[in-house]
Design an enzyme around this catalytic site. Structure first.
Site, short mmCIF file in Angstrom:
data_model
loop_
_atom_site.label_atom_id
_atom_site.label_comp_id
_atom_site.label_asym_id
_atom_site.label_seq_id
_atom_site.Cartn_x
_atom_site.Cartn_y
_atom_site.Cartn_z
N TYR A 1 -20.22 41.10 -3.51
CA TYR A 1 -20.13 42.25 -4.44
C TYR A 1 -21.28 42.32 -5.43
O TYR A 1 -21.51 43.36 -6.03
CB TYR A 1 -18.78 42.26 -5.19
CG TYR A 1 -18.53 41.10 -6.12
CD1 TYR A 1 -19.19 40.99 -7.35
CD2 TYR A 1 -17.62 40.10 -5.79
CE1 TYR A 1 -18.96 39.91 -8.20
CE2 TYR A 1 -17.38 39.03 -6.62
CZ TYR A 1 -18.06 38.94 -7.83
OH TYR A 1 -17.84 37.88 -8.65
N GLU A 2 -22.00 41.20 -5.58
CA GLU A 2 -23.15 41.21 -6.49
C GLU A 2 -24.33 41.96 -5.87
O GLU A 2 -25.30 42.24 -6.56
CB GLU A 2 -23.58 39.78 -6.82
CG GLU A 2 -22.56 38.99 -7.63
CD GLU A 2 -22.99 37.55 -7.81
OE1 GLU A 2 -23.79 37.29 -8.72
OE2 GLU A 2 -22.54 36.69 -7.04
N HIS B 1 -21.84 36.04 -4.53
CA HIS B 1 -20.79 36.91 -3.99
C HIS B 1 -21.41 38.15 -3.36
O HIS B 1 -22.41 38.67 -3.85
CB HIS B 1 -19.85 37.37 -5.11
CG HIS B 1 -19.16 36.24 -5.83
ND1 HIS B 1 -19.72 35.62 -6.93
CD2 HIS B 1 -17.97 35.64 -5.60
CE1 HIS B 1 -18.88 34.68 -7.35
NE2 HIS B 1 -17.82 34.66 -6.56
N HIS C 1 -3.15 37.30 -21.32
CA HIS C 1 -4.41 36.64 -20.98
C HIS C 1 -4.35 35.15 -21.35
O HIS C 1 -4.81 34.30 -20.59
CB HIS C 1 -5.56 37.33 -21.70
CG HIS C 1 -6.90 36.75 -21.40
ND1 HIS C 1 -7.44 36.75 -20.13
CD2 HIS C 1 -7.80 36.12 -22.19
CE1 HIS C 1 -8.62 36.17 -20.17
NE2 HIS C 1 -8.86 35.76 -21.41
N ASN D 1 -3.53 35.15 -10.89
CA ASN D 1 -2.68 36.31 -11.17
C ASN D 1 -1.75 36.51 -9.99
O ASN D 1 -2.10 36.16 -8.86
CB ASN D 1 -3.51 37.57 -11.43
CG ASN D 1 -4.55 37.84 -10.36
OD1 ASN D 1 -5.50 37.08 -10.19
ND2 ASN D 1 -4.35 38.90 -9.61
N HIS E 1 -20.94 31.84 -14.42
CA HIS E 1 -21.41 31.03 -13.29
C HIS E 1 -22.80 30.51 -13.67
O HIS E 1 -23.73 31.28 -13.86
CB HIS E 1 -21.53 31.87 -12.01
CG HIS E 1 -20.21 32.24 -11.42
ND1 HIS E 1 -19.70 31.64 -10.30
CD2 HIS E 1 -19.30 33.14 -11.81
CE1 HIS E 1 -18.53 32.17 -10.02
NE2 HIS E 1 -18.25 33.08 -10.93
N ALA F 1 -10.89 31.29 -7.37
CA ALA F 1 -9.78 31.90 -8.09
C ALA F 1 -9.28 33.04 -7.20
O ALA F 1 -10.08 33.72 -6.55
CB ALA F 1 -10.27 32.45 -9.42
N SER G 1 -15.00 30.16 -9.80
CA SER G 1 -14.94 30.62 -11.18
C SER G 1 -13.83 29.92 -11.95
O SER G 1 -12.73 29.74 -11.44
CB SER G 1 -14.70 32.13 -11.25
OG SER G 1 -14.49 32.68 -9.97
N MET H 1 -12.53 37.21 -3.49
CA MET H 1 -13.78 37.90 -3.14
C MET H 1 -14.88 36.94 -2.69
O MET H 1 -16.06 37.25 -2.80
CB MET H 1 -14.27 38.71 -4.35
CG MET H 1 -13.25 39.68 -4.91
SD MET H 1 -13.83 40.44 -6.42
CE MET H 1 -12.30 41.12 -7.08
N SER H 2 -14.48 35.78 -2.20
CA SER H 2 -15.52 34.79 -1.85
C SER H 2 -15.09 33.94 -0.66
O SER H 2 -14.22 34.33 0.11
CB SER H 2 -15.78 33.87 -3.06
OG SER H 2 -14.66 33.06 -3.33
N1 HPA Z 1 -7.97 39.99 -6.21
C1 HPA Z 1 -9.21 39.65 -5.78
N2 HPA Z 1 -9.89 38.63 -6.29
C2 HPA Z 1 -9.33 37.89 -7.24
C3 HPA Z 1 -8.04 38.18 -7.75
C4 HPA Z 1 -7.34 39.29 -7.18
O1 HPA Z 1 -6.20 39.61 -7.57
N3 HPA Z 1 -7.76 37.26 -8.70
C5 HPA Z 1 -8.84 36.43 -8.79
N4 HPA Z 1 -9.78 36.81 -7.90
#
Ligand code: HPA
Length: 267
Positions: A83-84, A81, A242, A232, A59, A111, A28, A208-209
């Site tokens: 989670y999808e 993913h 942001h 982050n 995406h 990311a 992403s 998450m990937s």
């Molecule tokens: N946690 C999980 N997935 C993420 C994060 C996070 O802080 N930042 C970007 N993808």
């Protein structure tokens, strides 16, 4: 499933007149790498027989075939993913198609949130190892004889590619972090207590990937290299806007693209 994989790859082979041995999964916000690819032909996921379809906004859901750093490559713009709602078989389906296409090396980007207190927003982190906290392993079930039932994961990320990346980063003056990527199922970001727990478990970054794709790629005998862009950072999140995050991600993309391109050139 394997019949489907073969049909997908035969369909693609009939439409590609190169023989890429390198595949890239673009995470992403990592679109600028795609701009560096000299695309010869591209396919929307829904046009490829049996391919899952991407649902996340931002995406694109396209397979790009072309050259990068003078090498034939194939790139996924948009990944699947857990989670999808996809099954682990769907999440990792493209990797098995890649195997059929003759892919030998896989580059992944993602990311991630930084749990290492030394990290800053916009850092790029070479994934040296991972922790699988997803609720399922993609190799669960009858073993596909692409690889062994009990897969060794001691060199999930290629030591040779990591060494080369360190050298390139040094020569090019690219600040390259290193660390352990932990995969959670999401889609919620972590609570402060969860970030703390993951740090205690040995994670430098959380996302998450990536982990399912790496597991299946290793099962297929594919060498892997991965980069997390730190979007982050737990301890700094309160002071960050942001706009700052966007700017940091933008700056990180240039370094990521440079590193991937040079690594591919050197393969
Ligand atoms: N946690 C999980 N997935 C993420 C994060 C996070 O802080 N930042 C970007 N993808």
């Amino acid at each position: 499933m394997l019949e489907d994989v073969i049909q997908s790859s035969e369909w693609l082979k009939a439409r590609i007149n190169s023989h890429p041995s390198i595949a890239i999964i673009l995470g992403s916000g990592l679109g600028s790498l795609a701009k560096e690819i000299e695309v010869k032909v591209q396919f929307d996921y829904w046009d490829i027989p049996h391919f899952p379809i991407s649902t996340v906004e931002g995406h694109a859901g396209r397979l790009l075939v072309g050259t990068l750093g003078g090498k034939d490559i194939i790139a996924m713009q948009g990944r699947f993913h857990y989670y999808e709602g996809y099954s682990m078989q769907q999440v990792t389906y493209p990797i098995r198609v890649f195997r059929e296409l003759g892919i030998k090396t896989l580059f992944v980007s993602n990311a991630a949130g930084g749990t290492n207190p030394d990290f800053h927003i916009g850092d790029i982190m070479m994934i040296t190892d991972h922790i699988n906290m997803l609720p399922e392993n993609p190799l669960r079930g009858k073993n596909v004889d692409y690889g062994p039932r009990f897969l060794d994961m001691s060199h999930a990320y290629s030591p040779a590619l990591m060494a080369k990346a360190r050298q390139i980063a040094h020569d090019e003056g690219i600040a390259l972090r290193e660390g352990v990527y932990l995969a959670t199922q999401g889609p919620t970001y972590e609570t402060p207590a969860e970030y703390h727990m993951f740090r205690l478990l040995g994670a430098d970054a959380v996302g998450m990937s990536t982990v399912p794709e790496i597991i299946v790629a290793r099962h297929c005998g594919i060498e892997c290299f991965g980069i997390s862009v730190i979007t982050n950072v737990v301890q700094q999140s309160a002071q960050v806007s942001h706009q700052k995050v966007e700017a940091a991600a933008q700056a990180a993309q240039t370094r990521l693209t440079q590193l991937f391109k040079q690594l591919i050139q050197h393969l």
